[in-house]
Write an enzyme that holds these catalytic residues in place. Structure first.
Site, short mmCIF file in Angstrom:
data_model
loop_
_atom_site.label_atom_id
_atom_site.label_comp_id
_atom_site.label_asym_id
_atom_site.label_seq_id
_atom_site.Cartn_x
_atom_site.Cartn_y
_atom_site.Cartn_z
N HIS A 125 0.82 -1.22 0.00
CA HIS A 125 0.00 0.00 0.00
C HIS A 125 0.85 1.26 0.00
O HIS A 125 0.41 2.32 0.44
CB HIS A 125 -0.94 -0.02 1.22
CG HIS A 125 -1.98 -1.08 1.13
ND1 HIS A 125 -2.82 -1.40 2.17
CD2 HIS A 125 -2.32 -1.92 0.12
CE1 HIS A 125 -3.64 -2.38 1.80
NE2 HIS A 125 -3.35 -2.72 0.56
N CYS A 133 2.77 14.74 -6.98
CA CYS A 133 1.80 15.70 -7.52
C CYS A 133 0.47 15.01 -7.82
O CYS A 133 0.42 14.01 -8.54
CB CYS A 133 2.36 16.29 -8.82
SG CYS A 133 1.22 17.46 -9.59
N CYS A 137 2.05 15.97 -12.65
CA CYS A 137 2.80 16.85 -13.57
C CYS A 137 4.17 16.28 -13.92
O CYS A 137 4.84 16.77 -14.80
CB CYS A 137 2.97 18.24 -12.92
SG CYS A 137 4.24 18.27 -11.62
N SER A 197 -7.32 -7.55 9.43
CA SER A 197 -8.73 -7.95 9.59
C SER A 197 -9.23 -8.73 8.39
O SER A 197 -10.37 -9.18 8.36
CB SER A 197 -9.60 -6.70 9.79
OG SER A 197 -9.43 -5.83 8.66
N1 APR Z 1 -1.47 -7.68 17.51
C1 APR Z 1 -2.02 -8.40 16.49
N2 APR Z 1 -3.18 -8.05 15.88
C2 APR Z 1 -3.79 -6.92 16.32
C3 APR Z 1 -3.28 -6.13 17.37
C4 APR Z 1 -2.07 -6.56 17.98
N3 APR Z 1 -1.52 -5.88 18.99
N4 APR Z 1 -4.13 -5.07 17.57
C5 APR Z 1 -5.12 -5.20 16.66
N5 APR Z 1 -4.92 -6.31 15.93
C6 APR Z 1 -5.72 -6.81 14.80
C7 APR Z 1 -7.19 -6.48 14.84
O1 APR Z 1 -7.90 -7.51 15.53
C8 APR Z 1 -7.55 -6.48 13.35
O2 APR Z 1 -7.90 -7.78 12.92
O3 APR Z 1 -5.23 -6.15 13.65
C9 APR Z 1 -6.25 -6.06 12.68
C10 APR Z 1 -6.28 -4.63 12.14
O4 APR Z 1 -7.26 -4.58 11.14
P1 APR Z 1 -7.43 -3.24 10.26
O5 APR Z 1 -7.47 -2.06 11.15
O6 APR Z 1 -8.57 -3.51 9.32
O7 APR Z 1 -6.07 -3.14 9.45
P2 APR Z 1 -5.67 -3.88 8.12
O8 APR Z 1 -6.25 -5.25 8.05
O9 APR Z 1 -4.21 -3.78 7.98
O10 APR Z 1 -6.37 -2.94 7.03
C11 APR Z 1 -6.09 -3.19 5.71
O11 APR Z 1 -7.21 -1.16 5.04
O12 APR Z 1 -7.63 1.07 5.46
C12 APR Z 1 -6.92 0.20 4.66
O13 APR Z 1 -4.92 0.62 3.54
C13 APR Z 1 -5.46 0.42 4.80
O14 APR Z 1 -3.69 -1.19 4.88
C14 APR Z 1 -4.97 -0.89 5.40
C15 APR Z 1 -6.01 -1.88 4.95
#
Ligand code: APR
Length: 255
Positions: A125, A133, A137, A197
């Protein structure tokens, strides 16, 4: 075992899988950065002021309200500059040193893997290191640092608004990074999935491709995801900062 905490259930099998793997690959999401102080995108902390991350990290969002979106990125960048990689990153670094080859595919843009000395990081990502830009450009990318925010929104030499070199919602992923990640997912015999997630594609497809290709998956997360109960997945409940060091210690000690 550190801090007297019991090792997560399944750790022994995870150690066996990692020790016997010929091509392990790691895939990390926002949960990997959580214990270094970076908020995740979803769940109750997935909001900034009253906005969802998805609305801010989008081309439409930056065109509609560039100052609001850049204020969000200034806050995220500010946080990133002070961030210290937690023990889970050090564990990945030690596993990479130990195995000689451990590619790390990440959805994160905070640069923490590299800050921990981890090599061969594939940023699906993009990253918060530079901005380009918005009008395309052709001016070279500029480094993302606090000085960039003297005038909001930051502008290109051509006068157009700058955009951070992260993949915004609605945009394609960097072609080379995606190609390599898909190739690794299809060839690996083990994928360690940490802190995602599993809702944003194509990153979320990687472990599924690995499973379909006959690989095993070790998932480290504080809660279960759509990946956790699939055939071939070994779910280790816990945080990245606690489970990865246990895994690394047990793998390295057993060799
Ligand atoms: N250790 C392990 N897992 C954790 C911890 C931790 N300390 N804290 C939270 N989590 C888990 C949560 O349970 C969740 O499943 O990390 C996950 C975070 O999920 P998201 O916030 O959805 O992040 P991610 O899956 O990386 O999102 C994917 O979405 O918004 C876009 O580009 C953005 O890269 C991102 C993508």
């Amino acid at each position: 075992m550190n801090s007297g905490k019991a090792a997560p259930e399944g750790l022994e099998l995870a150690v066996e899988l990692l020790r016997s793997s010929y091509l392990p690959v790691v895939s990390t999401g926002a949960g990997m950065s959580r214990e270094s102080g970076v908020r995740t995108f979803r769940g109750e902390e997935g909001y900034w002021r009253e906005h969802r991350a998805e609305d801010l990290a989008s081309l439409e969002g930056i065109r509609k309200d560039p100052v609001l979106v850049w204020e969000w990125y200034r806050e995220r960048l500010g946080a990133c500059e002070e961030l210290i990689p937690h023990k889970g990153y050090e564990a990945l670094y030690r596993l990479q040193e130990h195995s000689g080859r451990l590619p790390v595919v990440t959805q994160n843009v905070d640069g923490l893997h590299q800050k921990a000395g981890i090599r061969d990081v594939i940023e699906l990502h993009g990253s918060l290191r530079t901005a380009s830009c918005l009008a395309g450009c052709g001016a070279p990318p500029v480094r993302m640092e606090q000085g960039l925010f003297e005038n909001m929104p930051p502008r290109c030499v051509c006068g157009s608004i700058l955009r951070p070199d992260v993949v915004l919602f609605g945009e394609d992923l960097p072609e080379q990074a995606l190609k390599r990640a898909l190739r690794l997912a299809g060839r690996c015999d083990l994928m360690i999935v940490v802190g995602t997630s599993m809702v944003v594609y194509p990153a979320a497809a990687l472990p599924m491709i690995a499973l379909r290709s006959g690989a095993r998956v070790i998932e480290i997360n504080t809660v279960e995801t759509p990946l956790s109960s699939l055939e071939g997945t070994l779910f280790l409940r816990g945080t990245a900062g606690s489970v990865l060091p246990e895994l690394a210690k047990a793998v390295i000690r057993s060799c």
